[in-house]
Scaffold this motif. Sequence first.
Motif, PDB file in Angstrom:
ATOM      1  N   TYR A  32     -33.823 -63.462  82.287  1.00  0.00           N
ATOM      2  CA  TYR A  32     -34.422 -64.577  81.531  1.00  0.00           C
ATOM      3  C   TYR A  32     -35.591 -64.111  80.663  1.00  0.00           C
ATOM      4  O   TYR A  32     -36.400 -63.266  81.069  1.00  0.00           O
ATOM      5  N   THR A  34     -38.003 -66.078  77.162  1.00  0.00           N
ATOM      6  CA  THR A  34     -38.097 -67.170  76.186  1.00  0.00           C
ATOM      7  C   THR A  34     -37.645 -66.718  74.804  1.00  0.00           C
ATOM      8  O   THR A  34     -37.293 -67.546  73.964  1.00  0.00           O
ATOM      9  N   GLU A  36     -34.955 -64.983  72.618  1.00  0.00           N
ATOM     10  CA  GLU A  36     -33.545 -64.597  72.628  1.00  0.00           C
ATOM     11  C   GLU A  36     -33.332 -63.202  72.046  1.00  0.00           C
ATOM     12  O   GLU A  36     -32.507 -62.430  72.540  1.00  0.00           O
ATOM     13  N   THR A  75     -32.160 -68.181  78.331  1.00  0.00           N
ATOM     14  CA  THR A  75     -33.431 -68.626  77.730  1.00  0.00           C
ATOM     15  C   THR A  75     -33.904 -69.927  78.362  1.00  0.00           C
ATOM     16  O   THR A  75     -34.974 -70.429  78.029  1.00  0.00           O
TER      17      THR A  75
END
Length: 332
Positions: A32, A34, A36, A75
Amino acid sequence: MMIKKIAVLGAGTMGHGIAEAFAMYGYDVNLYDTDENKLKVALKEIEEEQETLVEANFIESQSVGLTLKRITLCTDLNQAVIDRDYVIEAVPEILELKQNLFKKLDEYCPSHTIIASNTSSLNLASMMEHISDKRKEQMIVNHWYNPGHLMPLVELSYFGNMSELLFKEVEQLYQSIKKQTVKVLKDIPGLIANRIQQGIAREVFSLIEMGVATPDDIDKALKFGPAFRYATTGQLEIADLGGLDIWCTVGDNLLKVMDHSQHANVMLKQKVASGKLGIKSGEGFYDYKQDEIAAIKKRFAENLIHQLKASQFYIDRSSIKDEEPSNKLNER
């Protein structure tokens, strides 16, 4: 509970290496971030690092595709952790950032999920201040060393908040991906390995500052002196082999004239202030040409792979309770 599904939060240098390490050994990993684009860059880096392992005959070529397929890019934080058994955060070392993240994880994760922090400098009690009492029993510091997919060490906290049974489960998880775990019994800044490393670095920077030798010769003294032994033998073993009386005498003679500063070296601070950050800026203690940086990083990785091959860690498998075939990487 058996840990099967992993989430790694943060796709930077440490995060992508941690995700890669688990994926190499068959684990389903959500990575993960934030950003991309940062995720796409991380996946490309993982592929390149895997290819280096192939070239060094450490893994088979078909393993690369399997490893990449086991990593899902996310994301959305909730989706990244909603079904995970073990979640590791590798976000910047900012207390408030980690506190807010853990608060969200306490809400998003299943009740059984173990939450880990890759921190080496922040206090565990402070980081988990805003989460439920039940979840506090399922939180741990797991400090990896860079690069995560190659360095065998992971330091695990055992500070009294987690049961021995749950700690053993985390320990076994790391043994399953061929990591050497160190149980840290006290919540101190830097844990163990970083404190040892800073002690060495403090004297090395001091020797440079005094003009005792060139950077190349100082690094050579370390690589072919103490570090040559440290690759296979711990400091306490070395002291026993040399004689504690000798170490005591040399300590009395040397320690009083060695650097005992309580802050980063002034020369180091000056380099940072002038933008000389090392390989990332093209100049540090050495100069780096832009077109040579990729090759330097690759050579560093190759050296670590050779050490990994030769390491007793891969010869002596007695720490792994459930013996599996040697081609484990390809079978999962």
